[in-house]
Design an enzyme around this catalytic site. Structure first.
Site, short mmCIF file in Angstrom:
data_model
loop_
_atom_site.label_atom_id
_atom_site.label_comp_id
_atom_site.label_asym_id
_atom_site.label_seq_id
_atom_site.Cartn_x
_atom_site.Cartn_y
_atom_site.Cartn_z
N TRP A 163 -34.23 23.12 -31.87
CA TRP A 163 -34.51 23.35 -33.28
C TRP A 163 -34.57 22.04 -34.06
CZ3 TRP A 163 -36.62 27.63 -32.93
CH2 TRP A 163 -36.08 28.69 -32.21
N ASP A 164 -33.76 21.07 -33.65
CA ASP A 164 -33.82 19.75 -34.29
C ASP A 164 -35.20 19.13 -34.12
OD1 ASP A 164 -31.29 19.51 -35.42
OD2 ASP A 164 -30.40 18.70 -33.61
N PHE A 165 -35.71 19.17 -32.90
CA PHE A 165 -37.00 18.53 -32.64
C PHE A 165 -38.15 19.29 -33.31
CE2 PHE A 165 -34.53 16.66 -29.11
CZ PHE A 165 -34.79 15.33 -29.38
#
Length: 414
Positions: A163-165
């Site tokens: 989700w960060d990327f």
């Protein structure tokens, strides 16, 4: 690095993964990305894993091709310099809270057409990180062996902060959208991208939310099987595990030929009264019988022979590799134009570095650029962006408001 955005400058005030990723993708396309950190390093400057010298390999790779300015962000003067630098530049990516010193209002007060992209936790201001929003979205309870009991089995979190990327990539897209709109209208924009919304929104976009509401219950665990289609891991006679996927008629027929199971498939179709060539549904609903059949065929051959047959039939497959095996694989790394020669990394450790993920045959990609030393460009940026004289910068350095390069010579004396 491509030079497609070399007329764009961005100030990035961020830490950890999502926000630095947004700046990284812009930098790899040629944008001047000026990362501003506290003079002793941001929250992610010493992020594990560290080299023997204490350099973070995570920080080094998420900040390639950027410039670094180090300010005392705990002081009023340092914060004011940061706001001024962002406003003079006109574009800012950050994951600082909206109520911090770097609010959109503070920047907009100095520049009417200011664009800011702010990565948040949840839309209502609650804190979040990848592994907590992943838990909220339900994916860890969908992962694990099929035989696990749904009520008592533990969740299984994935190690990749996906989700960060995804949020970082979406934030770079949001910035480009705001820039396009400003060119057309002259108006700035405040763009807020909550990490949690990216997770739950992606769940909705994939159709998973609609599926859960339609069925009125959770999807069963599938182990390594692919939901709704034919695909799973198998093991050969030599012990090699590999993953196959057959989502198209060509992939399915190729797999049947490569495994040499056409006769068995015909017999199973007659027994079950189905046609496996009719699409995903009969193959998925009868996956256990098919898995047993394909596994029996796989364990009679070594991987070298079977992989050659699958390749000849155009199958979609890959053997399982560890991270270390993937990092040293000649096809994935050595012969892949994604990777270029090791630049002069602050850590002093040499290893392949990525170019932009987008491959543009008509443009020169260029070699990967190194990450900066912390504060390496403080003097250059303050002079060029804010018009400060060398004397004024020297006074700021003496006062501890500005820090210069955290080079190897100075690193141990931080």
């Amino acid at each position: 690095m491509y030079q497609l955005l070399n007329d764009l400058s961005i100030v990035e005030v961020s830490s950890f993964v999502a926000s630095p990723t947004a700046g990284l993708y812009c930098a790899q396309m040629g944008a001047e990305v000026i990362r501003v950190d506290h003079k002793a390093g941001g929250l992610d400057y010493d992020r594990y894993m560290l080299t023997e010298e204490g350099r973070s390999l995570s920080w080094e790779n998420l900040n390639r091709a950027k410039k670094s300015v180090a300010l005392d962000l705990r002081s009023g003067e340092g914060r004011e310099l940061c706001v001024e630098l962002a406003a003079k530049t006109g574009q800012c990516i950050t994951n600082l809270p909206e109520k911090s010193f770097l609010s959109h209002a503070a920047m907009q007060a100095k520049r009417d057409d200011m664009i800011s992209v702010r990565i948040m936790g949840w839309h209502d201001g609650r804190q979040a990180m990848d592994f907590t929003v992943n838990a909220a979205a339900g994916y860890p309870l969908m992962t694990g062996p099929e035989e696990w009991d749904a009520k008592t089995a533990p969740p299984v979190s994935q190690p990749l902060p996906a989700w960060d990327f995804i949020t970082g990539a979406y934030s770079a897209f949001a910035l480009m959208t705001a820039l396009h709109n400003r060119t057309a209208t002259g108006q700035g924009a405040e763009m807020r991208v909550p990490l949690g919304d990216v997770a739950i929104g992606t769940m909705a976009n994939s159709g998973t939310m609609a599926e859960m509401l339609y069925r009125g219950s959770d999807r069963e665990r599938l182990g390594n099987a692919i939901w709704g289609a034919f695909g799973r891991d198998f093991q050969t006679k030599c012990g090699t595990r590999f993953m196959v996927a057959a989502l198209t008629p060509k992939q399915w027929t190729g797999l049947v030929k490569a495994f040499d199971v056409a006769a068995q498939i015909t017999a199973l179709e007659a027994e079950l009264g189905v046609d496996f060539n009719a699409g995903d549904r009969p193959r998925f609903e009868n996956r256990h019988r098919l898995f047993d059949l394909f596994q029996s065929a796989a364990e009679t051959q070594d991987y070298g022979t079977l992989s050659a047959r699958m390749a000849a039939e155009g199958c979609t497959f890959e053997k399982y590799r560890s991270h270390h095996e993937a990092s040293t694989d000649p096809v994935l790394v050595d012969d892949n134009p994604l990777f270029g020669p090791s630049p002069a990394n602050p850590s002093g450790f040499e290893y392949p570095a990525t170019r932009s993920f987008a491959n543009m045959p008509e443009h020169e990609a260029g070699d990967p650029a190194p990450a900066p030393f912390l504060g390496q460009h403080s003097e250059e940026v303050l002079a060029e962006r804010l018009g400060l004289s060398s004397g004024a910068i020297a006074k700021l350095v003496d006062a501890g408001t500005v820090a210069l390069s955290d080079s190897n010579a100075n690193y141990e004396n931080r």
